[in-house]
Write a protein that holds these residues in place. Structure first.
Motif, PDB file in Angstrom:
ATOM      1  N   LYS A 129      43.369  35.816  35.405  1.00 33.38           N
ATOM      2  CA  LYS A 129      41.948  35.444  35.289  1.00 33.38           C
ATOM      3  C   LYS A 129      41.829  34.265  34.342  1.00 33.38           C
ATOM      4  CE  LYS A 129      37.726  35.644  36.060  1.00 33.38           C
ATOM      5  NZ  LYS A 129      37.917  34.177  36.162  1.00 33.38           N
ATOM      6  N   SER A 130      41.015  33.307  34.765  1.00 34.58           N
ATOM      7  CA  SER A 130      40.830  32.099  33.947  1.00 34.58           C
ATOM      8  C   SER A 130      39.454  32.103  33.287  1.00 34.58           C
ATOM      9  CB  SER A 130      40.932  30.875  34.848  1.00 34.58           C
ATOM     10  OG  SER A 130      39.888  30.916  35.809  1.00 34.58           O
ATOM     11  N   GLY A 131      39.290  31.220  32.323  1.00 38.81           N
ATOM     12  CA  GLY A 131      37.985  31.001  31.697  1.00 38.81           C
ATOM     13  C   GLY A 131      37.828  29.518  31.394  1.00 38.81           C
ATOM     14  N   VAL A 132      36.588  29.040  31.330  1.00 38.40           N
ATOM     15  CA  VAL A 132      36.379  27.600  31.092  1.00 38.40           C
ATOM     16  C   VAL A 132      36.694  27.173  29.651  1.00 38.40           C
ATOM     17  CG1 VAL A 132      34.736  27.140  32.964  1.00 38.40           C
ATOM     18  CG2 VAL A 132      33.880  27.887  30.735  1.00 38.40           C
ATOM     19  N   GLY A 133      37.022  28.133  28.794  1.00 38.72           N
ATOM     20  CA  GLY A 133      37.535  27.781  27.467  1.00 38.72           C
ATOM     21  C   GLY A 133      38.974  27.285  27.551  1.00 38.72           C
ATOM     22  N   GLY A 134      39.593  27.417  28.729  1.00 39.86           N
ATOM     23  CA  GLY A 134      40.970  26.944  28.925  1.00 39.86           C
ATOM     24  C   GLY A 134      42.018  28.050  28.879  1.00 39.86           C
ATOM     25  N   GLY A 135      41.556  29.285  28.760  1.00 36.85           N
ATOM     26  CA  GLY A 135      42.502  30.405  28.727  1.00 36.85           C
ATOM     27  C   GLY A 135      42.813  30.932  30.117  1.00 36.85           C
ATOM     28  N   VAL A 136      44.016  31.494  30.249  1.00 36.96           N
ATOM     29  CA  VAL A 136      44.376  32.260  31.444  1.00 36.96           C
ATOM     30  C   VAL A 136      45.115  33.504  30.956  1.00 36.96           C
ATOM     31  CG1 VAL A 136      45.799  32.356  33.527  1.00 36.96           C
ATOM     32  CG2 VAL A 136      44.596  30.248  32.980  1.00 36.96           C
ATOM     33  N   ALA A 137      44.697  34.674  31.425  1.00 40.29           N
ATOM     34  CA  ALA A 137      45.436  35.905  31.135  1.00 40.29           C
ATOM     35  C   ALA A 137      46.000  36.401  32.459  1.00 40.29           C
ATOM     36  CB  ALA A 137      44.521  36.948  30.513  1.00 40.29           C
ATOM     37  N   ALA A 138      47.250  36.837  32.440  1.00 40.87           N
ATOM     38  CA  ALA A 138      47.885  37.274  33.687  1.00 40.87           C
ATOM     39  C   ALA A 138      48.807  38.450  33.399  1.00 40.87           C
ATOM     40  CB  ALA A 138      48.674  36.110  34.301  1.00 40.87           C
ATOM     41  N   VAL A 139      49.187  39.153  34.448  1.00 42.10           N
ATOM     42  CA  VAL A 139      50.122  40.268  34.260  1.00 42.10           C
ATOM     43  C   VAL A 139      51.235  40.239  35.293  1.00 42.10           C
ATOM     44  CG1 VAL A 139      48.443  41.828  33.196  1.00 42.10           C
ATOM     45  CG2 VAL A 139      48.732  41.900  35.650  1.00 42.10           C
ATOM     46  N   MET A 140      52.394  40.644  34.851  1.00 46.94           N
ATOM     47  CA  MET A 140      53.504  40.940  35.750  1.00 46.94           C
ATOM     48  C   MET A 140      53.594  42.467  35.730  1.00 46.94           C
ATOM     49  SD  MET A 140      56.146  39.663  37.506  1.00 46.94           S
ATOM     50  CE  MET A 140      56.821  38.157  36.833  1.00 46.94           C
ATOM     51  N   PRO A 141      53.057  43.126  36.789  1.00 43.17           N
ATOM     52  CA  PRO A 141      53.019  44.587  36.752  1.00 43.17           C
ATOM     53  C   PRO A 141      54.401  45.184  36.448  1.00 43.17           C
ATOM     54  CG  PRO A 141      51.731  43.758  38.591  1.00 43.17           C
ATOM     55  CD  PRO A 141      52.454  42.570  38.005  1.00 43.17           C
ATOM     56  N   HIS A 142      54.399  46.196  35.590  1.00 49.31           N
ATOM     57  CA  HIS A 142      55.598  46.938  35.165  1.00 49.31           C
ATOM     58  C   HIS A 142      56.509  46.128  34.256  1.00 49.31           C
ATOM     59  CE1 HIS A 142      53.955  49.449  38.190  1.00 49.31           C
ATOM     60  NE2 HIS A 142      54.291  48.602  39.154  1.00 49.31           N
ATOM     61  N   LYS A 143      56.067  44.925  33.850  1.00 49.92           N
ATOM     62  CA  LYS A 143      56.933  44.140  32.958  1.00 49.92           C
ATOM     63  C   LYS A 143      56.208  43.594  31.722  1.00 49.92           C
ATOM     64  CE  LYS A 143      60.705  42.928  35.966  1.00 49.92           C
ATOM     65  NZ  LYS A 143      61.258  44.257  35.815  1.00 49.92           N
ATOM     66  N   PHE A 144      55.165  42.804  31.915  1.00 52.15           N
ATOM     67  CA  PHE A 144      54.511  42.204  30.739  1.00 52.15           C
ATOM     68  C   PHE A 144      53.117  41.695  31.066  1.00 52.15           C
ATOM     69  CE2 PHE A 144      57.166  38.723  32.594  1.00 52.15           C
ATOM     70  CZ  PHE A 144      56.173  37.794  32.892  1.00 52.15           C
TER      71      PHE A 144
END
Ligand code: DON
Length: 304
Positions: free
Chosen positions: A255-270
């Motif tokens: 998921k992104s935001g216009v503040g410039g962040g992106v959060a993401a997941v690798m399921p079962h890892k990190f």
């Protein structure tokens, strides 16, 4: 896998590429950020923290907060919620109003602004003091009191909130809005104006990599199947009209935001959070997306 070495390699390679974009300026207060900042934080399932660059600097998480608010209402409303908002990619910009008219006030998904406003409306129906409870919930996910609302950013959004106000009135005209519009917008702008560092943001997403269980909160946040569904929504809708490209290049729910962040997941890892303020024309961070592309390339695996 040496995650520290991996993210450092990615960080340096992205810096060498000298990519350019444009800081979001439709929220004037966000445009005052130093555009050269760049940080990456990765959290594995044991809670080990790996970080590089500006990974401890708080930034405006903006639309990434839509994942937290969706999580809060997911269990409460269950199947009822999905009569008010769909689960299809929109292929349109995050603040578009076009589809709402011919789809009779049912937003395509909970991550475009129209859908997120429905989620925030649902949250206002359920919680007594929604803003405090959102902050409390995210702090719990992080295991620390880290979330702050930047009141300047919030005011700046309120003063330039014509689009979101229009979306809210439009939803109300289709009877898909239950609370006073001003109240819901205030809560929506408050959660968009929350600030967190990459480290804390990655921690707050860790339950999505871990079958719904947060090691920082020490409890099951969502059932395994609900967590999988939120990941599916992030993969298909997390980047608006760039969701296909992100899935193609990176292959992770995010998921992104216009503040410039992106959060993401690798399921079962990190879980991972990347931040750099300069955006591409779709409103997603140029360096953050490039970093995640390099990361899954170097790892030689993604969801696929
Ligand atoms: O509603 C808005 O315009 C902002 N508060 C959030 C936009 C946003 O982050 C879209 N995502 N990339």
């Amino acid at each position: 896998m040496d995650y520290q070495q991996l993210i450092e390699e990615v960080y340096h390679q992205v810096q060498e590429e000298n990519l350019k974009g444009k800081v979001a300026d439709y929220i004037p207060e966000i445009a005052t950020v130093d555009p050269n900042q760049f940080g990456i934080a990765l959290i594995d399932l044991k809670g080990n923290v790996y970080g590089v660059g500006d990974h401890n600097v708080p930034f405006s998480i903006q639309s990434i907060s839509k994942v937290h608010t969706l999580t809060m209402v997911f269990n409460v409303f269950n199947s009822k919620l999905w009569s008010r908002v769909n689960v299809e990619p929109s292929g349109d910009p995050f603040n578009s109003i076009a589809q709402l008219e011919y789809e009779k006030g049912i937003p395509r998904n909970p991550f475009i602004n129209a859908g997120a406003l429905v989620i925030t409306d649902a949250l206002c129906s359920k919680f007594e003091s929604p803003v405090d409870q959102i902050i409390e919930f995210i702090n719990e996910l992080v295991g620390d009191t880290c979330v702050k609302i930047n009141t300047h950013v919030k005011k700046s959004e309120l003063n330039h909130g014509e689009r979101n106000t229009a979306l809210a009135y439009f939803l109300k005209s289709f009877k898909n809005f239950n609370n006073p519009i001003d109240q819901v917008l205030e809560v929506y702008f408050s959660h968009c104006a929350m600030e967190m560092s990459c480290v804390d943001l990655a921690k707050s997403f860790s339950y999505l990599a871990n079958n719904g269980y947060s090691i920082f909160a020490n409890r099951q946040i969502l059932s395994e199947s609900s967590a999988r569904r939120i990941n599916a929504l992030m993969l298909t809708c997390g980047f608006y009209d760039e969701a296909g490209e992100f899935a193609y290049k990176v292959g992770l729910p995010g998921k992104s935001g216009v503040g410039g962040g992106v959060a993401a997941v690798m399921p079962h890892k990190f879980s991972i959070a990347v931040w750099s303020p300069e955006l591409n024309e779709k409103g997603n961070s140029v360096k953050s997306i490039r970093a995640l592309e390099l990361l899954t390339d170097k790892l030689a695996f993604s969801l696929f």
